[in-house]
Design an enzyme around this catalytic site. Structure first.
Site, short mmCIF file in Angstrom:
data_model
loop_
_atom_site.label_atom_id
_atom_site.label_comp_id
_atom_site.label_asym_id
_atom_site.label_seq_id
_atom_site.Cartn_x
_atom_site.Cartn_y
_atom_site.Cartn_z
N GLU A 180 -5.59 -9.11 0.45
CA GLU A 180 -6.38 -8.86 1.67
C GLU A 180 -7.83 -8.70 1.27
O GLU A 180 -8.15 -7.91 0.38
CB GLU A 180 -5.96 -7.56 2.38
CG GLU A 180 -4.61 -7.61 3.04
CD GLU A 180 -4.29 -6.29 3.77
OE1 GLU A 180 -5.21 -5.61 4.25
OE2 GLU A 180 -3.09 -5.96 3.82
N GLU B 288 0.79 -1.23 0.00
CA GLU B 288 0.00 0.00 0.00
C GLU B 288 0.82 1.28 0.00
O GLU B 288 0.34 2.33 0.40
CB GLU B 288 -1.01 0.00 1.16
CG GLU B 288 -2.01 -1.13 1.02
CD GLU B 288 -3.30 -0.92 1.81
OE1 GLU B 288 -3.36 0.04 2.58
OE2 GLU B 288 -4.22 -1.72 1.62
#
Ligand SMILES: *[C@@H]1O[C@H](CO)[C@@H](O)[C@H](O)[C@H]1NC(C)=O
Ligand SMILES: *[C@@H]1O[C@H](CO)[C@@H](O)[C@H](O)[C@H]1NC(C)=O
Ligand SMILES: *[C@@H]1O[C@H](CO)[C@@H](O)[C@H](O)[C@H]1NC(C)=O
Length: 413
Positions: A245, A134
């Site tokens: 995720e 991220e």
């Protein structure tokens, strides 16, 4: 997909040795809920439970890590998850923390040290490596506005990917496919294309729960998931997409229309996990064990690592998310702009003590449409704590990260 893209993807696949295997696993940070370090025995427990979950639709024998470095290590001490993985025959998706640092050398060293010690027993288990987690979200417009912490840009990531490949060329890891994990909207941002070009596979984090303003009631979660997933697939030129995720909390606030209940966690497991991912796409579910005391949203599918989960994991024979309804869901949501929240657990290669968790997990909401509000700060999950081996300043946010939330705006969807 154009034929040329398909061929490019196929070539990349062959070149990198990416297997089509749809790995099943969970995410795992390097600290426990009290922020203390996880040790070998903690991971052995996690991996053993993961492989023995009652009614699981497959064997969850893979793990996604966020770093190669043992929590709070001052040197490049390898994460003890490696030893637990060897003991339990658990496949490893390596993680390399790449934000707030100008070198991933300590990460590389830690892995090299572990390989020196365990050799083939370790390298045979490694199914991939993600350079970063991220980082691009954190330097995106929403990430910055929302103080998501220190990130890294596409050029830095491409450089780190090169450093990694160079370090392991000619070794047992030479053919391990390299990826990068980020929130879905990052992948449809053209400025990030150099990263797509540099990786063998693309990792995406997707949480329909956080998609406020888009009809994020549980019944719509499968449609929201598909829409973001399809957008990523459409943007990455045929490279394999791994879901690194995803999950739905069983406890936590109601997020716009999304309610956090065990029943909804089960619905999401069935409609996204069973219908779309398990056995089809490499998947790392969020999660087996919660580890952030500050995050009011809890995702763990089991309590205290019991092999009897809080809901029945059995996959149903039919699904409520149907192609037809998908069309209508898309049209109702159109024009709102798409917010793609995401939550992550992450780690740090830097100095962080893991203490300023509050910095890392903030949730943003779509700004450019102005259509969404509902943002909140989501306390970070401290996926990784490190001891300052690289003495990077100002990385504290990275030390923690986790449950960052993002809402990107993409009217194009
Ligand atoms: C697109 O990506 C670049 C590079 O990562 C970033 O600087 C920019 O802010 C992103 N755009 C948006 C709208 O977030
Ligand atoms: C899980 O552990 C906590 C803390 O030790 C305890 O309070 C709780 O009752 C346990 N839950 C179950 C189902 O055993
Ligand atoms: C970022 O989050 C804050 C609250 O944490 C919210 O007020 C703001 O709208 C968000 N900004 C963007 C661009 O999403």
């Amino acid at each position: 997909m154009r034929a040329s893209e398909f061929l490019a993807g196929a070539a990349a696949l062959l070149a990198s040795g990416v297997s089509a295997e749809a790995y099943l696993g969970f995410n795992s940070g390097n600290t426990l809920a009290d922020r203390s370090a996880k040790f070998k025995k903690d991971w052995v427990q996690e991996f053993t439970t993961a492989q023995n979950l009652k009614n699981a639709p497959g064997t969850f024998n893979a793990v996604r890590l966020y770093t190669n470095i043992q929590a709070y290590s001052q040197t490049s001490e390898p994460i003890e998850a490696f030893e637990a993985a060897i003991e339990t025959d658990t496949k490893i998706l390596l993680g390399v923390w790449a934000s707030g640092t100008n070198t991933i050398e300590p990460e590389i060293k830690a892995l090299q040290n572990a390989i020196k010690k365990h050799g083939k027993k370790l390298t045979d288990l490694i199914i991939g490596a993600s350079i970063g987690s991220e980082d691009l979200y954190r330097v995106s417009v929403t990430g910055i506005k929302n103080k998501s912490g220190v990130g890294a840009g596409p050029n830095e990531l491409v450089k780190f990917i090169g450093d990694w490949k160079k370090a392991f060329q000619g070794t047992a890891l030479a053919n391990v496919p390299i990826g990068h994990v980020d929130t879905w909207d990052v992948w449809v941002n053209g400025t990030n294309k150099p990263v797509i070009d540099a990786v063998d596979w693309v990792g995406v984090d997707e949480y329909p729960y956080y998609e406020d303003g888009k009809g994020n009631n549980i019944e719509n979660s499968g449609y929201l998931f598909d829409r973001a997933f399809d957008a990523v697939e459409g943007a990455v030129g045929g490279k394999p997409v791994w879901v690194t995720e995803t999950g739905w909390p069983y406890i936590g606030q109601t997020w716009d229309k999304a309610e956090a209940t065990a029943k909804n966690s089960q619905f999401f497991w069935q409609e996204v996990g069973c219908r779309k991912l398990f056995g089809k796409v490499p998947t790392f579910w969020y999660t087996l064990r919660d580890s952030n005391p500050d995050n009011e949203m809890k995702f763990a599918i089991t309590e205290n690592l019991s092999t009897t989960p809080r809901f029945d994991l059995t996959c149903p024979a039919t699904f409520k998310t149907t192609p037809k309804a998908s069309g209508s869901a898309t049209s109702t949501a159109s024009g709102t702009g798409v917010s793609a929240p995401s939550s992550t657990e992450s780690g740090s290669a830097g100095s962080g003590s893991g203490s300023d968790a509050e910095e890392s997990g903030s949730a943003g909401s779509g700004s450019s449409t102005g259509s969404e509000s509902g943002t909140a700060t989501v306390p970070a999950e401290s996926g990784v704590a490190t001891g300052g081996a690289t003495s990077v300043k100002g990385v504290s946010a990275a030390a923690v990260a986790g449950m960052t939330l993002l809402i990107g705006v993409f009217a194009m969807l």
